[in-house]
Design an enzyme around this catalytic site. Structure first.
Site, PDB file in Angstrom:
ATOM      1  N   ASP A 386      55.478  47.128  44.974  1.00 29.93           N
ATOM      2  CA  ASP A 386      54.500  48.213  44.983  1.00 29.93           C
ATOM      3  C   ASP A 386      53.426  47.828  45.999  1.00 29.93           C
ATOM      4  O   ASP A 386      53.160  46.640  46.195  1.00 29.93           O
ATOM      5  CB  ASP A 386      53.873  48.363  43.595  1.00 29.93           C
ATOM      6  CG  ASP A 386      52.698  49.320  43.596  1.00 29.93           C
ATOM      7  OD1 ASP A 386      52.874  50.470  43.992  1.00 29.93           O
ATOM      8  OD2 ASP A 386      51.589  48.879  43.225  1.00 29.93           O
ATOM      9  N   LYS A 387      52.840  48.816  46.659  1.00 31.99           N
ATOM     10  CA  LYS A 387      51.830  48.497  47.671  1.00 31.99           C
ATOM     11  C   LYS A 387      50.481  48.174  47.041  1.00 31.99           C
ATOM     12  O   LYS A 387      49.981  47.060  47.138  1.00 31.99           O
ATOM     13  CB  LYS A 387      51.666  49.656  48.662  1.00 31.99           C
ATOM     14  CG  LYS A 387      50.614  49.351  49.757  1.00 31.99           C
ATOM     15  CD  LYS A 387      50.366  50.543  50.650  1.00 31.99           C
ATOM     16  CE  LYS A 387      49.484  51.573  49.975  1.00 31.99           C
ATOM     17  NZ  LYS A 387      48.086  51.121  49.816  1.00 31.99           N
ATOM     18  N   THR A 388      49.904  49.168  46.384  1.00 33.85           N
ATOM     19  CA  THR A 388      48.531  49.047  45.919  1.00 33.85           C
ATOM     20  C   THR A 388      48.397  48.007  44.814  1.00 33.85           C
ATOM     21  O   THR A 388      49.025  48.106  43.764  1.00 33.85           O
ATOM     22  CB  THR A 388      48.021  50.411  45.403  1.00 33.85           C
ATOM     23  OG1 THR A 388      48.213  51.387  46.426  1.00 33.85           O
ATOM     24  CG2 THR A 388      46.550  50.323  45.035  1.00 33.85           C
ATOM     25  N   THR A 533      55.391  53.183  47.507  1.00 34.06           N
ATOM     26  CA  THR A 533      53.984  53.555  47.404  1.00 34.06           C
ATOM     27  C   THR A 533      53.835  55.057  47.231  1.00 34.06           C
ATOM     28  O   THR A 533      54.662  55.839  47.717  1.00 34.06           O
ATOM     29  CB  THR A 533      53.194  53.095  48.641  1.00 34.06           C
ATOM     30  OG1 THR A 533      51.828  53.497  48.502  1.00 34.06           O
ATOM     31  CG2 THR A 533      53.765  53.695  49.923  1.00 34.06           C
ATOM     32  N   GLY A 534      52.796  55.429  46.531  1.00 37.24           N
ATOM     33  CA  GLY A 534      52.465  56.841  46.412  1.00 37.24           C
ATOM     34  C   GLY A 534      51.651  57.330  47.590  1.00 37.24           C
ATOM     35  O   GLY A 534      51.396  58.527  47.733  1.00 37.24           O
ATOM     36  N   LYS A 561      59.848  56.528  41.076  1.00 36.22           N
ATOM     37  CA  LYS A 561      59.906  55.100  41.401  1.00 36.22           C
ATOM     38  C   LYS A 561      61.113  54.413  40.775  1.00 36.22           C
ATOM     39  O   LYS A 561      61.816  53.637  41.433  1.00 36.22           O
ATOM     40  CB  LYS A 561      58.610  54.398  40.984  1.00 36.22           C
ATOM     41  CG  LYS A 561      57.451  54.731  41.908  1.00 36.22           C
ATOM     42  CD  LYS A 561      56.308  53.744  41.755  1.00 36.22           C
ATOM     43  CE  LYS A 561      55.260  53.964  42.845  1.00 36.22           C
ATOM     44  NZ  LYS A 561      54.205  52.950  42.823  1.00 36.22           N
ATOM     45  N   ASP A 580      52.012  46.445  39.637  1.00 34.04           N
ATOM     46  CA  ASP A 580      50.909  46.157  38.716  1.00 34.04           C
ATOM     47  C   ASP A 580      50.387  47.375  37.981  1.00 34.04           C
ATOM     48  O   ASP A 580      49.559  47.246  37.094  1.00 34.04           O
ATOM     49  CB  ASP A 580      49.741  45.520  39.483  1.00 34.04           C
ATOM     50  CG  ASP A 580      48.993  46.535  40.346  1.00 34.04           C
ATOM     51  OD1 ASP A 580      49.638  47.468  40.868  1.00 34.04           O
ATOM     52  OD2 ASP A 580      47.769  46.400  40.474  1.00 34.04           O
ATOM     53  N   ASP A 584      54.188  51.829  37.850  1.00 31.64           N
ATOM     54  CA  ASP A 584      55.246  50.869  38.179  1.00 31.64           C
ATOM     55  C   ASP A 584      56.073  50.484  36.956  1.00 31.64           C
ATOM     56  O   ASP A 584      57.154  49.909  37.099  1.00 31.64           O
ATOM     57  CB  ASP A 584      54.637  49.590  38.777  1.00 31.64           C
ATOM     58  CG  ASP A 584      53.834  49.866  40.030  1.00 31.64           C
ATOM     59  OD1 ASP A 584      54.275  50.704  40.826  1.00 31.64           O
ATOM     60  OD2 ASP A 584      52.763  49.256  40.193  1.00 31.64           O
TER      61      ASP A 584
END
Length: 690
Positions: A386-388, A533-534, A561, A580, A584
């Site tokens: 996940d990015k964020t 990522t969103g 996802k 996180d 997710d």
């Protein structure tokens, strides 16, 4: 898992709990869901406590059993000093206690395994302890032979210890849904028809009713803004790193966090129709469908069970029925076979390696929650981040500062902007204000709703505004760098000093400094690195290029996802997911290995198989390396724990009897104990060669 009926009950109980709870996700029933989750968690905790209690009590009783055992007395040369009238009956009584109390889980396990036609470790343990107990009891009451009560007791002790260690590592997945439910506030500020505000439980909210959300509060339900404007932090639900501006007509999600404004919202969805309940459904679904890999020790135990049972039976038949030896001799040979096949080493082969690797991982900030998933980590072929909050820090930071005037430098521009933004609660404003350690005094501060803020700094009117403000004011920006920054997905704000456009500040979610190194090392290990990522495509592309990803998926909605994880799995990859946020959680549960960043939400942590406590992407590299080293040790232990039987069992059966070589029960016990010591030492070496 098939190692025991008890553990099967625990595992299936967790899954069944998720399935049975799938019928009602209304806010009003959240408490019931929590009670269900607690019930399954408490059952699991009870199982761990039961193994612990049985181990310590059995261990305490084993000490006098060792002292009273003639074989041990003979080893020590203390037969005369330790013998007394009735000592064998006392030995029998104490051993019976250990057999019944300590051996109960295994005796129950054999019934369940045989009933399910899946003989495994429980069957082997039960046969071994029953054979040792019955034979030794018969010797006490007159049969000629040797007693193996000490072997019985120590076998039960070690197996209880191994199962206790193993049970502690079982995943507490039932807590994930409880953590999801906690995202919702307990009540809502309902707007009554007469204009008054009444605090009511969420269960009393109905579609079409209105509620007030004040700054910093959570949205109590999905709805539509009907009055006011604000920015809402939806990162924990959608993965969108930027606060989302909300004005009249905008949709809001229950559980998201309101920013600086107060808004009136009309309820559009409640209960099972809400966004959060749909996420709960996804988590439950993915957890229930997670594949259950059979443990290596189970497979080894099955073969060892068959070998032990067949070998023991053939030995008895050969000596008593074919060779016409007396029954006591034949039974002694049979017991020797069963004793030497006792799975002391097999019982510790996996749990002890897991215990050592868990201790190593704990020191390094890695929390292994599910052993089977940890073992699968060695086969990871693709890892999705996940990015964020995972590859990035999940907070805005300044990446670029542009000045349009020769008389104002970058530092001056930041000081002016930081002074104004220090009064604002907007996340972007906070990021700008945080860049300056000493803020200049500001007078006449005023927020420009939805567009920025202004104030007087050092006698100059300073405005920090959005691109929308420039468009509305007819201010043109003729600088190619702005388009480039926007194309990278960065947020750009402009600084106007004394009504003159003076510069621009670009902000983005800060990439963790360890991310690039982690991706590089994972690729060196032959693992394909991806990102979900969103955020929009420009943001995803920029992050991907910065850290060297193989692939990325942008603008992925939360309910997509887990589907993306399945899509990568369908390519034939063994997939790990690292994230996180709440969004997710379904993907973490769907992946072959779910890895949570420890600083994330509790639900992500509870849904994951492995937790990176330090929130460092490099720890994903460490966990895979440790998994591979651990697997090597487990295989080595299992090979030794089962392989030595190929040599020892024939000797125990008496194949070299005519050559004058007979392996006594005592020597069989020594060889079995030696294999246990070797397995234990080999597991401890993992500390050095990890």
């Amino acid at each position: 898992m098939n190692e025991s009926g008890d553990r099967q009950d625990v595992g299936s109980g967790m899954v069944t709990g998720h399935k049975n709870g799938a019928h009602d996700h209304r806010a009003g029933s959240a408490g019931h869901g929590r009670i269900q989750s607690h019930a399954h968690h408490d059952h699991h905790a009870h199982m761990v406590a039961d193994y612990r209690r049985r181990f310590w009590i059995s261990l305490a009783v084993t000490i006098p059993i060792l002292v009273l055992s003639p074989m041990i007395q003979g080893f020590l040369g203390l037969e005369d000093a330790l013998r007394f009238p009735g000592d064998l009956y006392l030995l029998f009584g104490l051993s019976s206690l250990v057999f019944v109390f300590g051996g109960y889980p295994f005796l129950r396990g054999i019934l369940l395994e045989v009933g399910a036609r899946q003989p495994g470790m429980m069957t082997l343990i039960a046969v071994a302890i029953t054979t040792a107990y019955l034979y030794s009891s018969a010797v006490v009451f007159g049969l000629r032979g040797k007693m193996f009560f000490w072997e019985l007791a120590t076998l039960i002790d070690i197996m209880l210890l191994g199962h206790w260690i193993e049970m502690k590592s079982v995943l507490g997945a039932s807590r994930a849904l409880e953590e999801l439910a906690r995202l919702m506030p307990s009540d809502a500020h309902k707007l009554m028809p007469d204009g008054t505000i009444l605090d009511v439980p969420l269960s009393e909210l109905r579609v079409g009713e209105k509620f007030i959300v004040r700054p910093g509060e959570k949205m109590p339900a999905d709805g539509k803004v009907v009055d006011g404007q604000t920015s809402v932090n939806e990162a924990m639900l959608t993965g969108e790193s930027k606060p989302v501006n909300k004005t009249a007509g905008a949709r809001v999600i229950g559980g998201s966090i309101n920013g600086e404004g107060s808004v009136t919202v009309e309820v559009t969805k409640t209960g099972k129709d809400s966004f959060l309940s749909q996420v709960i459904d996804l988590v439950r679904e993915a957890q229930a469908s997670k594949s259950k890999t059979q443990d290596l020790a189970n497979r080894a135990a099955l073969w060892l069970t068959l070998i032990a049972l067949a070998g023991g039976a053939l030995t008895l038949i050969a000596w008593f029925g074919v060779m016409n030896k007396d029954f006591a001799f034949a039974l002694e040979r049979t017991v020797t076979v069963m004793v030497i096949t006792c799975p002391h080493a097999l019982g510790l082969a996996v749990p002890l390696v897991v215990a050592v690797s868990t201790a190593i991982s704990a020191r390094e900030g890695l929390l292994i929650r599910d052993r089977a998933a940890f073992e699968r980590a060695r086969n990871i072929q693709a890892i999705i981040f996940d990015k964020t909050g995972t590859l990035t820090e999940g907070r805005f930071g300044i990446t670029d500062v542009l000045t349009f005037r020769h008389d104002i430098g970058e530092q001056d521009l930041l000081k002016y902007a930081g002074a104004v933004e220090a009064r604002s609660e907007h996340p972007i404003a906070k990021a700008i204000a945080a860049s300056e350690s000493v803020a200049l005094p500001v007078e006449g501060f005023r927020a420009i709703p939805g567009r920025g803020a202004e104030g007087t700094v050092n006698g100059k009117l300073v405005k920090v505004v959005s691109p929308g403000f420039l468009r509305e004011s007819g201010i043109a920006v003729d600088d190619g760098r702005i388009a480039e920054l926007t194309g990278q997905g960065k947020t750009v704000v402009f600084v106007i000093i004394q009504n003159e456009l003076s510069g621009a500040i670009a902000l983005a979610d800060i990439i963790r400094p360890e991310s690039k190194k982690a991706i590089s090392r994972l690729r060196e290990m032959g693992i394909r690195c991806m990102m979900l990522t969103g955020d929009n495509t420009p943001v995803a592309q920029w992050v991907s290029e910065q850290i060297g990803l193989d692939e990325y998926f942008a603008e992925v909605l939360p309910d997509e996802k887990s589907a993306k994880v399945r899509e990568v799995q369908q390519r034939g990859f063994v997939v790990a997911m690292t994230g996180d946020g709440v969004n997710d959680a379904p993907a973490l549960a769907q992946a072959d290995v779910g890895i949570a960043i420890g600083a994330g939400t509790d639900v992500a942590v509870e849904t994951a198989d492995i937790v990176l406590v330090k929130s460092n992407p490099l720890d994903a590299v460490s966990i895979i390396g440790l998994a591979r080293a651990t697997y090597r040790k487990m295989v080595q232990n299992l090979v030794w724990a089962t392989g030595y039987n190929a040599f020892a069992i024939p000797l125990a059966a008496g194949v070299l009897y005519k050559s004058g070589i007979v392996l006594s029960p005592a020597m069989g016990a020594v060889l079995m104990s030696l294999s246990t010591v070797i397995v234990a030492i080999n597991a401890r070496i993992l500390r050095v060669v990890k």
